[in-house]
Design a protein around this motif. Structure first.
Motif, short mmCIF file in Angstrom:
data_model
loop_
_atom_site.label_atom_id
_atom_site.label_comp_id
_atom_site.label_asym_id
_atom_site.label_seq_id
_atom_site.Cartn_x
_atom_site.Cartn_y
_atom_site.Cartn_z
N VAL A 131 3.63 3.60 -3.24
CA VAL A 131 5.01 3.88 -3.12
C VAL A 131 5.34 3.64 -1.69
N ALA A 132 4.71 3.85 -0.54
CA ALA A 132 4.82 3.75 0.75
C ALA A 132 5.04 2.30 0.91
N GLU A 133 4.15 1.24 0.49
CA GLU A 133 4.44 -0.32 0.48
C GLU A 133 5.52 -0.56 0.07
N TYR A 134 5.96 -0.07 -1.40
CA TYR A 134 7.17 -0.43 -1.91
C TYR A 134 8.44 -0.15 -0.93
N LEU A 135 8.51 1.20 -0.45
CA LEU A 135 9.57 1.50 0.74
C LEU A 135 9.74 0.46 1.76
N HIS A 136 8.52 0.17 2.16
CA HIS A 136 8.60 -0.70 3.42
C HIS A 136 8.88 -2.10 2.85
N ASP A 137 8.43 -2.59 1.87
CA ASP A 137 8.11 -3.96 1.54
C ASP A 137 9.52 -4.69 0.82
N HIS A 138 10.18 -3.71 -0.24
CA HIS A 138 10.96 -4.12 -1.36
C HIS A 138 12.35 -4.63 -0.47
N PRO A 139 12.81 -5.68 -0.41
CA PRO A 139 14.03 -6.37 0.23
C PRO A 139 15.42 -5.48 -0.11
N GLN A 140 15.39 -4.82 -1.48
CA GLN A 140 16.67 -4.11 -1.70
C GLN A 140 16.27 -2.86 -1.56
N VAL A 141 15.29 -2.41 -1.14
CA VAL A 141 15.22 -0.97 -0.53
C VAL A 141 14.87 -0.84 0.88
#
Length: 339
Positions: free
Chosen positions: A219-229
């Protein structure tokens, strides 16, 4: 209810309005002040459309005068709104908690293009949740046009504030505590944007340790990495393994709540400092809660064994006899025997 975004910018003109002899004239001037301010116009159209002018003017007057008077008394400050996606708070405080304690320790918060996710570790009862919530409250109050409990606050556009805090279940709906937690997490991940403020407080606790760490890490990776988030995120956790994210994710920054250890006890300093914590001090907090000393001693013994490389919880007993095992014929052995 804050009527307009950044309404405090025209609060200083309200005292002069009250000196006008005619009430209709007062209402007209108040509405003109609001409508002439381009920053407030969209909020005015949303809130004031269709409402009686007298109601709008009365609410404006109340908000402005009461806010200014209370701000002086409580040492709150006028926030600055800007167009950059930043949250900069100096000396931030929780507006409710500080009124209930003799001395509240203020903390700074910085979220910007280079610091999108603050990974916060530290002891139970140290103040992680208070720090996260006060940041969200200051942002919300600033966007409502209110003074804020801080020495200084610069707030950029915020479209939504998401929180995954605390634990609860939904028995009637057939949802466990962990299911509720994951549902709320999914809601955040599917709707947050780069202008959102996200509070993630210890996700992954309602399942096994490895599952919980894995989910929290992803989840932490997604919040950091996802360009639309790429949302501005405060992420509190007791999974200290996650501090390694700062080694590979440039916009992840480690912070912890400072404590002092003294005679096997801890003193909470309530101050957020740079770097990750190595302990959560759960056993010390259990002592503060009144857990019997016998249990605390046993817990420390188990912890010392768990922290060993082999993870053994008991020292080998040379006198322990081997149990006789009845071996099944190969054809009757369970499937797991293949593994």
């Amino acid at each position: 209810e804050g009527v307009a975004n950044n309404a405090i910018l025209i609060a200083h003109d309200v005292a002069a309005v009250d000196e006008l002899p005619d009430e209709d004239m007062q209402i007209g001037v108040l509405l003109a002040l609001l409508q002439d301010d381009a920053k407030n116009q969209s909020s005015y159209l949303t809130w004031g459309e269709g409402r009686p002018q007298a109601e709008v003017a009365s609410t404006l007057r109340r908000d402005f005068l009461v806010s200014e008077e209370r701000a002086d008394k409580l040492a709150w400050t006028e926030p600055e709104l800007c167009d950059d996606t930043v949250v900069e708070i100096d000396g931030g405080r929780h507006p409710v908690v500080e009124s209930q304690v003799e001395h509240f320790v203020a903390n700074d918060a910085r979220l910007n293009a280079e610091r999108r996710l603050l990974l916060i570790t530290g002891p139970n009862m140290g103040g992680k949740s208070t720090y996260m919530r006060q940041t969200a409250l200051i942002v919300l109050m600033a966007c409502c046009g209110l003074y804020v409990p801080a020495d200084r606050a610069v707030i950029g556009p915020v479209d939504q504030i998401f929180t995954r805090v605390g634990s609860s279940d939904d028995l009637a709906g057939g949802r466990s505590t962990f299911m509720v937690e994951m549902t709320e997490t999914a809601q955040i991940l599917n709707n947050a944007t780069e202008r959102s403020l996200v509070l993630m407080d210890e996700i992954g606790r309602g399942t096994s340790t490895f599952d919980g760490v894995s989910i929290a890490w992803a989840v932490a990776e997604y919040l950091h990495d996802h360009p639309q988030v790429a949302a501005k995120t405060l992420f509190a956790t007791h999974y200290h393994e996650l501090t390694d994210l700062a080694l590979t994710r440039p916009r992840v920054k480690n912070f912890n709540i400072a404590v002092k250890e003294w005679n096997d006890q801890i003193v909470f300093l309530r101050k957020i400092v740079k770097g990750g914590a190595s302990h959560s001090y759960g056993i010390q907090v259990a002592r503060l809660a009144g857990v019997p000393q016998e249990i605390l001693n046993r817990a420390k013994d188990i912890l010392s064994h768990l922290e060993r490389p082999n993870g053994a919880t008991d020292a080998p007993n040379p006198r322990r006899k081997k149990r006789n095992r009845t071996r099944l014929p190969k054809s009757d052995r369970p499937q797991l025997d293949l593994l």
